[in-house]
Design a protein around this motif. Structure first.
Motif, PDB file in Angstrom:
ATOM      1  N   GLN B 178     -17.033 -16.122   6.365  1.00 38.35           N
ATOM      2  CA  GLN B 178     -15.510 -15.418   6.352  1.00 38.35           C
ATOM      3  C   GLN B 178     -15.366 -13.966   6.106  1.00 38.35           C
ATOM      4  OE1 GLN B 178     -13.892 -14.561   3.589  1.00 38.35           O
ATOM      5  NE2 GLN B 178     -11.739 -14.872   3.782  1.00 38.35           N
ATOM      6  N   PRO B 179     -16.095 -13.451   5.174  1.00 39.08           N
ATOM      7  CA  PRO B 179     -16.135 -11.997   4.872  1.00 39.08           C
ATOM      8  C   PRO B 179     -16.808 -11.453   6.093  1.00 39.08           C
ATOM      9  CG  PRO B 179     -17.741 -13.280   3.330  1.00 39.08           C
ATOM     10  CD  PRO B 179     -16.705 -14.387   3.956  1.00 39.08           C
ATOM     11  N   ALA B 180     -17.846 -12.043   6.883  1.00 31.09           N
ATOM     12  CA  ALA B 180     -18.519 -11.385   7.989  1.00 31.09           C
ATOM     13  C   ALA B 180     -17.283 -11.161   9.028  1.00 31.09           C
ATOM     14  CB  ALA B 180     -19.780 -12.398   8.469  1.00 31.09           C
ATOM     15  N   SER B 181     -16.516 -12.289   9.133  1.00 25.85           N
ATOM     16  CA  SER B 181     -15.473 -12.360  10.392  1.00 25.85           C
ATOM     17  C   SER B 181     -14.440 -11.071   9.866  1.00 25.85           C
ATOM     18  CB  SER B 181     -14.746 -13.713  10.284  1.00 25.85           C
ATOM     19  OG  SER B 181     -13.724 -13.635  11.153  1.00 25.85           O
ATOM     20  N   PHE B 182     -14.141 -11.073   8.618  1.00 21.05           N
ATOM     21  CA  PHE B 182     -13.417 -10.065   8.178  1.00 21.05           C
ATOM     22  C   PHE B 182     -13.556  -8.520   8.298  1.00 21.05           C
ATOM     23  CE2 PHE B 182     -10.158 -12.787   5.151  1.00 21.05           C
ATOM     24  CZ  PHE B 182      -9.783 -13.281   6.204  1.00 21.05           C
ATOM     25  N   THR B 183     -14.972  -8.358   8.324  1.00 25.12           N
ATOM     26  CA  THR B 183     -15.433  -7.139   8.295  1.00 25.12           C
ATOM     27  C   THR B 183     -16.174  -6.667   9.747  1.00 25.12           C
ATOM     28  OG1 THR B 183     -17.256  -7.753   7.446  1.00 25.12           O
ATOM     29  CG2 THR B 183     -15.659  -6.946   6.056  1.00 25.12           C
ATOM     30  N   GLY B 184     -16.313  -7.623  10.856  1.00 29.50           N
ATOM     31  CA  GLY B 184     -16.598  -7.192  11.830  1.00 29.50           C
ATOM     32  C   GLY B 184     -18.241  -7.172  11.757  1.00 29.50           C
ATOM     33  N   THR B 185     -18.721  -8.108  11.037  1.00 23.61           N
ATOM     34  CA  THR B 185     -20.225  -8.265  10.891  1.00 23.61           C
ATOM     35  C   THR B 185     -20.793  -9.730  11.274  1.00 23.61           C
ATOM     36  OG1 THR B 185     -20.040  -8.443   8.427  1.00 23.61           O
ATOM     37  CG2 THR B 185     -20.464  -6.272   8.920  1.00 23.61           C
ATOM     38  N   VAL B 186     -22.078  -9.581  11.112  1.00 21.67           N
ATOM     39  CA  VAL B 186     -22.599 -11.025  11.555  1.00 21.67           C
ATOM     40  C   VAL B 186     -23.131 -11.788  10.253  1.00 21.67           C
ATOM     41  CG1 VAL B 186     -24.445 -12.100  12.686  1.00 21.67           C
ATOM     42  CG2 VAL B 186     -23.365 -10.109  13.712  1.00 21.67           C
ATOM     43  N   GLY B 187     -22.961 -12.819  10.038  1.00 22.11           N
ATOM     44  CA  GLY B 187     -23.379 -13.880   8.844  1.00 22.11           C
ATOM     45  C   GLY B 187     -23.744 -15.076   9.350  1.00 22.11           C
ATOM     46  N   LEU B 188     -24.832 -15.484   8.636  1.00 25.33           N
ATOM     47  CA  LEU B 188     -25.480 -16.657   8.960  1.00 25.33           C
ATOM     48  C   LEU B 188     -25.617 -17.593   7.514  1.00 25.33           C
ATOM     49  CD1 LEU B 188     -27.045 -18.939  10.667  1.00 25.33           C
ATOM     50  CD2 LEU B 188     -29.112 -17.711   9.657  1.00 25.33           C
ATOM     51  N   LYS B 189     -24.902 -18.777   7.660  1.00 21.06           N
ATOM     52  CA  LYS B 189     -25.208 -19.867   6.825  1.00 21.06           C
ATOM     53  C   LYS B 189     -26.080 -20.849   7.141  1.00 21.06           C
ATOM     54  CE  LYS B 189     -24.087 -24.172   5.983  1.00 21.06           C
ATOM     55  NZ  LYS B 189     -24.888 -24.764   4.892  1.00 21.06           N
ATOM     56  N   PRO B 190     -27.279 -20.765   6.624  1.00 18.92           N
ATOM     57  CA  PRO B 190     -28.659 -21.679   7.053  1.00 18.92           C
ATOM     58  C   PRO B 190     -28.126 -23.353   6.850  1.00 18.92           C
ATOM     59  CG  PRO B 190     -29.410 -20.083   5.688  1.00 18.92           C
ATOM     60  CD  PRO B 190     -28.052 -20.003   5.474  1.00 18.92           C
ATOM     61  N   THR B 191     -28.911 -23.937   7.393  1.00 18.29           N
ATOM     62  CA  THR B 191     -28.916 -25.490   6.829  1.00 18.29           C
ATOM     63  C   THR B 191     -29.275 -25.481   5.483  1.00 18.29           C
ATOM     64  OG1 THR B 191     -29.933 -25.841   8.976  1.00 18.29           O
ATOM     65  CG2 THR B 191     -30.125 -27.537   7.532  1.00 18.29           C
ATOM     66  N   TYR B 192     -28.551 -26.557   4.979  1.00 14.76           N
ATOM     67  CA  TYR B 192     -28.725 -26.792   3.340  1.00 14.76           C
ATOM     68  C   TYR B 192     -30.445 -27.370   3.109  1.00 14.76           C
ATOM     69  CZ  TYR B 192     -28.214 -28.820  -1.297  1.00 14.76           C
ATOM     70  OH  TYR B 192     -28.633 -29.004  -2.511  1.00 14.76           O
ATOM     71  N   GLY B 193     -30.950 -26.462   2.329  1.00 17.45           N
ATOM     72  CA  GLY B 193     -32.458 -26.810   2.140  1.00 17.45           C
ATOM     73  C   GLY B 193     -33.507 -25.872   2.784  1.00 17.45           C
ATOM     74  N   SER B 194     -32.823 -24.553   3.422  1.00 15.20           N
ATOM     75  CA  SER B 194     -33.623 -23.689   4.137  1.00 15.20           C
ATOM     76  C   SER B 194     -33.909 -22.617   3.328  1.00 15.20           C
ATOM     77  CB  SER B 194     -32.820 -23.304   5.435  1.00 15.20           C
ATOM     78  OG  SER B 194     -33.374 -22.209   5.954  1.00 15.20           O
ATOM     79  N   CYS B 195     -33.055 -22.316   2.555  1.00 13.46           N
ATOM     80  CA  CYS B 195     -33.302 -21.154   1.569  1.00 13.46           C
ATOM     81  C   CYS B 195     -33.247 -21.667   0.217  1.00 13.46           C
ATOM     82  CB  CYS B 195     -32.352 -20.136   1.706  1.00 13.46           C
ATOM     83  SG  CYS B 195     -32.235 -19.357   3.334  1.00 13.46           S
ATOM     84  N   SER B 196     -34.303 -21.172  -0.667  1.00 13.72           N
ATOM     85  CA  SER B 196     -34.391 -22.077  -1.929  1.00 13.72           C
ATOM     86  C   SER B 196     -33.193 -21.375  -2.808  1.00 13.72           C
ATOM     87  CB  SER B 196     -35.630 -21.325  -2.639  1.00 13.72           C
ATOM     88  OG  SER B 196     -35.540 -21.790  -3.947  1.00 13.72           O
ATOM     89  N   LEU B 207     -23.766 -27.923  -2.006  1.00 10.12           N
ATOM     90  CA  LEU B 207     -23.205 -27.026  -1.003  1.00 10.12           C
ATOM     91  C   LEU B 207     -23.772 -25.744  -0.788  1.00 10.12           C
ATOM     92  CD1 LEU B 207     -19.578 -28.161  -1.765  1.00 10.12           C
ATOM     93  CD2 LEU B 207     -20.595 -28.784   0.316  1.00 10.12           C
ATOM     94  N   ASP B 208     -24.024 -25.233  -1.890  1.00  5.63           N
ATOM     95  CA  ASP B 208     -24.479 -23.775  -2.075  1.00  5.63           C
ATOM     96  C   ASP B 208     -25.834 -23.392  -1.113  1.00  5.63           C
ATOM     97  OD1 ASP B 208     -22.715 -23.576  -4.230  1.00  5.63           O
ATOM     98  OD2 ASP B 208     -24.418 -23.269  -5.680  1.00  5.63           O
ATOM     99  N   GLN B 209     -25.570 -22.528  -0.416  1.00  7.04           N
ATOM    100  CA  GLN B 209     -26.795 -21.991   0.344  1.00  7.04           C
ATOM    101  C   GLN B 209     -26.892 -20.394   0.704  1.00  7.04           C
ATOM    102  OE1 GLN B 209     -30.346 -22.666   2.589  1.00  7.04           O
ATOM    103  NE2 GLN B 209     -29.506 -23.839   1.107  1.00  7.04           N
ATOM    104  N   ALA B 210     -27.808 -19.698   0.502  1.00  9.12           N
ATOM    105  CA  ALA B 210     -27.913 -18.389   0.907  1.00  9.12           C
ATOM    106  C   ALA B 210     -28.211 -18.027   2.083  1.00  9.12           C
ATOM    107  CB  ALA B 210     -29.179 -17.682  -0.092  1.00  9.12           C
ATOM    108  N   GLY B 211     -27.878 -16.887   2.349  1.00 10.41           N
ATOM    109  CA  GLY B 211     -27.948 -16.496   4.020  1.00 10.41           C
ATOM    110  C   GLY B 211     -27.830 -14.970   4.211  1.00 10.41           C
ATOM    111  N   PRO B 212     -28.441 -14.353   5.348  1.00 10.07           N
ATOM    112  CA  PRO B 212     -28.278 -13.125   5.597  1.00 10.07           C
ATOM    113  C   PRO B 212     -27.004 -12.567   6.376  1.00 10.07           C
ATOM    114  CG  PRO B 212     -29.392 -14.481   7.627  1.00 10.07           C
ATOM    115  CD  PRO B 212     -28.916 -15.300   6.550  1.00 10.07           C
ATOM    116  N   MET B 213     -26.693 -11.337   6.024  1.00 19.31           N
ATOM    117  CA  MET B 213     -25.568 -10.788   6.579  1.00 19.31           C
ATOM    118  C   MET B 213     -26.069  -9.431   7.296  1.00 19.31           C
ATOM    119  SD  MET B 213     -22.870 -11.517   3.655  1.00 19.31           S
ATOM    120  CE  MET B 213     -21.459 -11.225   4.427  1.00 19.31           C
ATOM    121  N   ALA B 214     -25.658  -9.168   8.230  1.00 19.79           N
ATOM    122  CA  ALA B 214     -26.169  -7.868   9.266  1.00 19.79           C
ATOM    123  C   ALA B 214     -25.031  -7.169  10.147  1.00 19.79           C
ATOM    124  CB  ALA B 214     -27.525  -8.247   9.819  1.00 19.79           C
ATOM    125  N   GLN B 215     -25.541  -6.319  10.748  1.00 22.51           N
ATOM    126  CA  GLN B 215     -24.649  -5.645  11.633  1.00 22.51           C
ATOM    127  C   GLN B 215     -24.783  -6.249  13.023  1.00 22.51           C
ATOM    128  OE1 GLN B 215     -25.396  -1.382  11.579  1.00 22.51           O
ATOM    129  NE2 GLN B 215     -24.877  -1.472   9.307  1.00 22.51           N
TER     130      GLN B 215
END
Lengths: 95, 485
Positions: B178-196, B207-215
């Motif tokens: 949602q914040p990626a969408s609001f700011t014109g950036t790219v954001g990925l929520k990975p599969t649960y269990g992908s990132c520690s 439900l919690d999962q870490a993920g990358p945000m980029a341009q």
């Protein structure tokens, strides 16, 4: 259903969060509107559905019961709000 | 080298590897821009001096084989960073200095990146606008007094404003997408269990999962490759074969089957979003993908389910903040009084509200009616996706039901705030990967995003689809630097 002030006081006690009258009234209003929204789930029949507790369809891995970190006392105590070299300090519990 | 901060991560890495740019020059450029951007309030804690020293050290003996060689970056303040204050946007952790490092951030430093500071977020990641942070609102660089989304609002603002080339967020119900969408950036929520999840301040553990945000998508793929790892310190971390996402990235999505779920056409959705979605469908068709109409019949139950499951887990996770072991303590007449005052003064309004909801749905007499019911509906929601994925490879939807709103606009109406996450929450409930990419602007010139949802562990497919769409969309963010002093 409706959440009254008595229920709010009860939840506040269970949550260990103190609330005064003003806050309790505000919370009752908020929680009622949230639960109205949640009640939508009652439209669904779910008697024969298995509850989903984890989306990860793997069994937990077993590991050897070994001590891997040692001598962490200093680190564990480091962020305690009351300074004491060996223990966590709390208000007096036993007279 | 001019305009260092305008470079994408991939460009920075290439220039550092070709010795056209040093880590010190890059770090100095991003630090200087961050210092001129205080009005955005994107940072909670700055660590610029250390960052510059680390960059200097990197340049003395550069290891150019690393994936993020000497790249400066700031991270969401929900990741524990050793010896650097970690607040989770809360008063209750205002003075908390972790003695250990989260696995995800450790993976990043192992690849050569350098920490510049900790980014603002909603308190304990509970919010969709960054307005619940103890450290104040964050400005969206798109326009003054516009929310950057939440909970990873400092992260989205900092990436869009080019204060950091990339960042990481966490996503429990949409807090990256949602914040990626609001700011014109790219954001990925990975599969649960992908990132520690080790070392991430817990909100709702299932439900919690870490993920990358980029341009851009390529940068996002590279960062995902760095942060995703099996970790025995997280019992829900999953041991699966992880791709080298950036190397395997391709725009060839010919023959991919993309599902369009009819239930995502929600009442009252602005025409602009509907049009954007149609455009997205045309783009993937142009790339040679096949469009298939699908049904996810339990979609409308996702938000009510989420607002039982997430607060229930939160009330349990946040029980640890008791004023004894770490964090803020309010003095009380006795032990119980101390607990109650500490939690009442230490937590903000939204966090208290969610703890109370969670406590209620787990309490004696209500557990079956609410919590167990929600877990059963969660199963139905997951079954919908399982069924859909028999026919399609990925699903295309809007990321949010609207563009960014003004600060204060929804602050007094929790339910209307929750509705922001209507398209993102089902993905968390089912544990699937989802990516938001910028896809256009509304009439006000604010960015709008499209979401691509994948099969579990198939981040590569959604990254590829996003990569192919990105080229067709050719999105340009309208950033005017209005906040620069």
């Amino acid at each position: 259903m409706s959440i009254d002030l008595k229920t709010i006081k009860h939840i506040s006690k269970l949550s260990r969060i103190s609330v005064d009258e003003k806050k309790a009234e505000k919370l009752a209003g908020d929680l009622n509107s949230i639960f109205n929204f949640i009640e939508k789930l009652n439209e669904l029949k779910t008697e024969n559905v298995e509850p989903l507790t984890s989306v990860a369809e793997t069994t937990l891995k077993l590991r050897a019961d070994e001590v891997k970190s040692k001598n962490l006392r200093e680190q564990v105590i480091k962020n305690s709000p009351k300074e004491n070299e060996d223990y966590f300090v709390v208000p007096k519990v036993i007279e | 080298m001019s305009d260092i901060t305008k470079q994408s991560l991939s460009e920075l890495v290439e220039n550092i590897k070709n010795k056209k740019l040093s880590s010190s020059e890059a770090t100095k450029a991003f630090v200087e821009r961050s210092e001129k951007s205080k009005e955005l309030n994107a940072y909670i804690t700055e660590d610029y001096t250390n960052a510059l020293n680390k960059a200097k050290k990197f340049d003395e003996k550069p290891n150019l084989d690393l994936k993020l060689p000497g790249i400066p970056m700031a991270v969401k303040d929900l990741f524990c960073t050793k010896d650097i204050r970690t607040t989770a946007g809360s008063k209750i952790l205002n003075n908390f200095v972790p003695t250990y490092e989260s696995t995800v951030t450790q993976n990043i430093w192992n690849e050569g990146a350098i920490l510049m500071g900790k980014l603002n977020c909603d308190e304990f990641a509970m919010g969709s606008s960054n307005e619940t942070s103890f450290f104040g609102n964050v400005q969206n660089p798109i326009d003054k007094n516009l929310v950057p989304g939440g909970s990873s609002g400092g992260s989205s603002s900092a990436v869009a404003a080019q204060l950091t080339p990339i960042t990481i967020g966490t996503d429990t119900g949409g807090s990256i997408r949602q914040p990626a969408s609001f700011t014109g950036t790219v954001g990925l929520k990975p599969t649960y269990g992908s990132c520690s999840r080790y070392g991430i301040v817990a909100f709702a553990s299932s439900l919690d999962q870490a993920g990358p945000m980029a341009q851009n998508v390529k940068d996002c793929a590279l960062l995902q490759e760095v942060i995703s790892s099996y970790d025995e310190k997280d019992s829900t971390s999953i041991d699966f074969k992880r791709n080298e996402y950036s190397k395997e990235l391709t725009k060839d999505i010919k023959g991919k089957k993309i599902g369009i779920p009819r239930e995502y056409r929600v009442d009252g959705m602005p025409k602009e979003i509907e049009d954007l979605w149609k455009k997205g469908i045309d783009y993937v068709k142009d790339c040679g993908a096949e469009i298939i109409d699908i049904s996810l019949p339990h979609t409308k139950y996702a938000l009510p389910t989420y607002y039982i499951v997430a607060p229930a887990e939160a009330s349990s996770n946040l029980a640890r903040y008791d004023g004894v072991k770490y964090g803020f303590r309010a003095e009380g007449e006795n032990l119980i009084d101390m607990y109650e005052k500490t939690r009442s003064e230490g937590f903000g309004t939204e966090v208290q509200r969610r703890i109370m909801i969670g406590t209620y749905v787990l309490s004696s007499g209500y557990y079956d009616a609410y919590y167990l019911k929600a877990q059963k509906v969660r199963k139905l929601i997951k079954n919908d996706f399982d069924e859909a994925y028999k026919k399609v490879d990925a699903i295309l939807t809007p990321s949010t039901p609207s563009s960014a709103f003004k600060i204060g606009e929804k602050a007094n109406d929790p339910v209307s705030m929750y509705l922001n996450d209507i398209f993102t929450v089902p993905v968390n409930l089912a544990g699937l990967p989802g990516i938001s990419i910028p896809a256009g602007h509304d009439s006000k010139g604010y960015p709008l995003g499209l979401q691509i949802i994948g099969k579990a562990f198939d981040e590569q497919s959604i990254l590829n689809i996003a990569y192919a769409m990105e080229e067709k969309i050719n999105f340009k963010n309208n950033i005017t630097d209005w906040w620069i002093k």
